[in-house]
Design an enzyme around this catalytic site. Structure first.
Site, PDB file in Angstrom:
ATOM      1  CG  ASP A  16      -9.484  23.355  22.350  1.00 47.03           C
ATOM      2  OD1 ASP A  16      -8.991  23.280  23.498  1.00 47.03           O
ATOM      3  OD2 ASP A  16     -10.574  22.843  22.053  1.00 47.03           O
ATOM      4  N   GLY A  17      -6.283  22.666  22.874  1.00 44.12           N
ATOM      5  CA  GLY A  17      -5.532  21.411  22.951  1.00 44.12           C
ATOM      6  C   GLY A  17      -4.230  21.502  23.735  1.00 44.12           C
ATOM      7  CG  ASN A  18      -2.531  25.263  24.900  1.00 48.65           C
ATOM      8  OD1 ASN A  18      -2.250  25.042  23.735  1.00 48.65           O
ATOM      9  ND2 ASN A  18      -2.703  26.498  25.372  1.00 48.65           N
ATOM     10  N   GLY A  19      -3.865  21.509  26.972  1.00 50.71           N
ATOM     11  CA  GLY A  19      -3.914  20.573  28.097  1.00 50.71           C
ATOM     12  C   GLY A  19      -3.597  19.164  27.619  1.00 50.71           C
ATOM     13  NE  ARG A  20      -7.847  18.069  24.145  1.00 49.98           N
ATOM     14  CZ  ARG A  20      -8.551  18.485  23.103  1.00 49.98           C
ATOM     15  NH1 ARG A  20      -8.889  17.644  22.153  1.00 49.98           N
ATOM     16  NH2 ARG A  20      -8.900  19.753  23.006  1.00 49.98           N
ATOM     17  CD1 TRP A  21       1.443  19.317  21.966  1.00 48.79           C
ATOM     18  CD2 TRP A  21       2.327  19.889  23.951  1.00 48.79           C
ATOM     19  NE1 TRP A  21       2.795  19.451  21.796  1.00 48.79           N
ATOM     20  CE2 TRP A  21       3.371  19.802  22.999  1.00 48.79           C
ATOM     21  CE3 TRP A  21       2.650  20.236  25.267  1.00 48.79           C
ATOM     22  CZ2 TRP A  21       4.705  20.052  23.319  1.00 48.79           C
ATOM     23  CZ3 TRP A  21       3.979  20.473  25.591  1.00 48.79           C
ATOM     24  CH2 TRP A  21       4.988  20.385  24.617  1.00 48.79           C
ATOM     25  NE  ARG A  75      -5.677  21.663  32.134  1.00 55.84           N
ATOM     26  CZ  ARG A  75      -6.300  21.417  30.994  1.00 55.84           C
ATOM     27  NH1 ARG A  75      -6.357  20.206  30.510  1.00 55.84           N
ATOM     28  NH2 ARG A  75      -6.883  22.402  30.317  1.00 55.84           N
ATOM     29  CB  SER A  82     -13.472  31.908  27.178  1.00 56.20           C
ATOM     30  OG  SER A  82     -13.681  30.929  28.164  1.00 56.20           O
ATOM     31  CG  ASN A 109     -10.969  29.585  29.423  1.00 55.00           C
ATOM     32  OD1 ASN A 109     -10.428  30.140  28.462  1.00 55.00           O
ATOM     33  ND2 ASN A 109     -11.556  28.399  29.280  1.00 55.00           N
ATOM     34  NE  ARG A 124     -10.000  25.793  31.049  1.00 54.59           N
ATOM     35  CZ  ARG A 124      -9.346  25.344  29.992  1.00 54.59           C
ATOM     36  NH1 ARG A 124      -8.047  25.207  30.026  1.00 54.59           N
ATOM     37  NH2 ARG A 124      -9.991  25.038  28.884  1.00 54.59           N
TER      38      ARG A 124
HETATM   39  C1  FPP Z   1      -7.286  25.889  25.397  1.00 49.80           C
HETATM   40  O1  FPP Z   1      -6.662  24.623  25.530  1.00 49.80           O
HETATM   41  C2  FPP Z   1      -6.317  26.919  25.660  1.00 49.80           C
HETATM   42  C3  FPP Z   1      -6.435  27.892  26.611  1.00 49.80           C
HETATM   43  C4  FPP Z   1      -7.616  28.022  27.500  1.00 49.80           C
HETATM   44  C5  FPP Z   1      -5.355  28.868  26.832  1.00 49.80           C
HETATM   45  C6  FPP Z   1      -4.767  29.424  25.571  1.00 49.80           C
HETATM   46  C7  FPP Z   1      -3.561  30.185  25.919  1.00 49.80           C
HETATM   47  C8  FPP Z   1      -2.398  30.159  25.228  1.00 49.80           C
HETATM   48  C9  FPP Z   1      -2.189  29.413  23.968  1.00 49.80           C
HETATM   49  C10 FPP Z   1      -1.280  30.988  25.710  1.00 49.80           C
HETATM   50  C11 FPP Z   1      -1.451  32.328  25.068  1.00 49.80           C
HETATM   51  C12 FPP Z   1      -0.409  33.243  25.489  1.00 49.80           C
HETATM   52  C13 FPP Z   1      -0.516  34.589  25.373  1.00 49.80           C
HETATM   53  C14 FPP Z   1       0.672  35.377  25.718  1.00 49.80           C
HETATM   54  C15 FPP Z   1      -1.727  35.295  24.922  1.00 49.80           C
HETATM   55  P1  FPP Z   1      -7.117  23.690  26.715  1.00 49.80           P
HETATM   56  O2  FPP Z   1      -6.344  24.038  27.916  1.00 49.80           O
HETATM   57  O3  FPP Z   1      -8.611  23.770  26.878  1.00 49.80           O
HETATM   58  O4  FPP Z   1      -6.687  22.285  26.167  1.00 49.80           O
HETATM   59  P2  FPP Z   1      -7.462  20.900  26.386  1.00 49.80           P
HETATM   60  O5  FPP Z   1      -8.787  21.051  25.676  1.00 49.80           O
HETATM   61  O6  FPP Z   1      -6.557  19.923  25.730  1.00 49.80           O
HETATM   62  O7  FPP Z   1      -7.607  20.703  27.854  1.00 49.80           O
END
Ligand code: FPP
Length: 235
Positions: free
Chosen positions: A15-20, A28, A60, A63, A66
């Site tokens: 979790d946290g890709n978007g905030r990163w 995002r 998920s 997801n 989104r």
């Molecule tokens: C949640 O962070 C992350 C996801 C919904 C996607 C996860 C996917 C990856 C890490 C890429 C994986 C790659 C492969 C090849 C399997 P978020 O987007 O909800 O972050 P946020 O809460 O900060 O918005």
């Protein structure tokens, strides 16, 4: 010094890709791309350390709510990673498996998933279980349906089922999760592997997933080593 206990099965809610990304003024999608690089590093690192199974929550069932832009980006990213970018994982003899429903994944995503499953099916160094279009309650419902079908077709008897044999009806027949990690300061399970985490130790960290590097993973293992796992026993 006591030897470090290595959990057999580690699961990560990435979790946290978007905030990163947004905290850096980026889109995002940049966070997802960075997250996918982190995942590859962690898979190699954890298996090298002796972890046998690494399960990760890539997407998920929820997801799909989104934006189309974000979902499309993630699906395209999965294809690129599975088709071209997981060379090190293949070379390190890691088997890749998937957990989740097929519908409504795109054909090209399913085909990239099949390709990497086929390519790595005989690998023996460890397992990377990618949960994609995955929901934990959905998994239990799907397993219950397969089980009921076997009862109706007289393949098994009602009495033969127990918690171990029910495990075979899940998407993958994997050992229970020992350590569950969630990054980004959220304290939720979000429908991730409820059957498998019954006795798992939980590790929550504020670090956002793209920054959850090998050192951060090692901190989680250290924390796991300080836990007293009793599995319902008395002290
Ligand atoms: C949640 O962070 C992350 C996801 C919904 C996607 C996860 C996917 C990856 C890490 C890429 C994986 C790659 C492969 C090849 C399997 P978020 O987007 O909800 O972050 P946020 O809460 O900060 O918005």
């Amino acid at each position: 010094m006591q030897e470090l206990k290595i959990p057999n099965h580690v699961a990560i809610i990435m979790d946290g890709n978007g905030r990163w990304a947004t905290s850096r003024g980026k889109k995002r999608s940049a966070g997802h791309l960075e997250g996918s690089k982190t995942l590859e590093k962690l898979a190699l690192h954890s298996i090298k350390k002796g972890v046998k199974v690494l399960s990760v929550y890539a997407f998920s069932t929820d997801n799909f709510k989104r934006s189309k832009e974000e979902v499309d980006y993630l699906m395209d990213l999965f294809i690129i990673q599975f088709k071209n970018k997981m060379k090190k994982i293949i070379k390190e003899n890691i088997k890749v498996v998937f957990s989740g429903r097929q519908h409504p994944l795109r054909e090209d995503v399913l085909s990239a998933m099949n390709e990497i499953t086929e390519k790595t099916k005989n690998n023996t160094n460890g397992i990377l279980n990618i949960c994609l279009n995955y929901g934990g309650q959905e998994e239990i419902v799907d397993a219950a349906k397969k089980f009921a079908e076997d009862i109706v077709n007289k393949k098994i008897s009602m009495d033969s089922i127990d918690k171990q044999s029910f495990n075979k009806y899940l998407y993958q027949n994997l050992p229970p999760v020992d350590l569950l990690i969630r990054t980004s300061g959220e304290y939720r399970i979000s429908n991730f592997m409820p059957y498998q985490i019954s006795y798992a130790e939980f590790y929550f960290t504020n670090v956002l997933f793209p920054d959850f590097n090998e050192d951060e993973f090692d901190k989680a293992i250290e924390s796991f080593n300080n836990r007293d796992r009793r599995f319902g026993n008395a002290k």
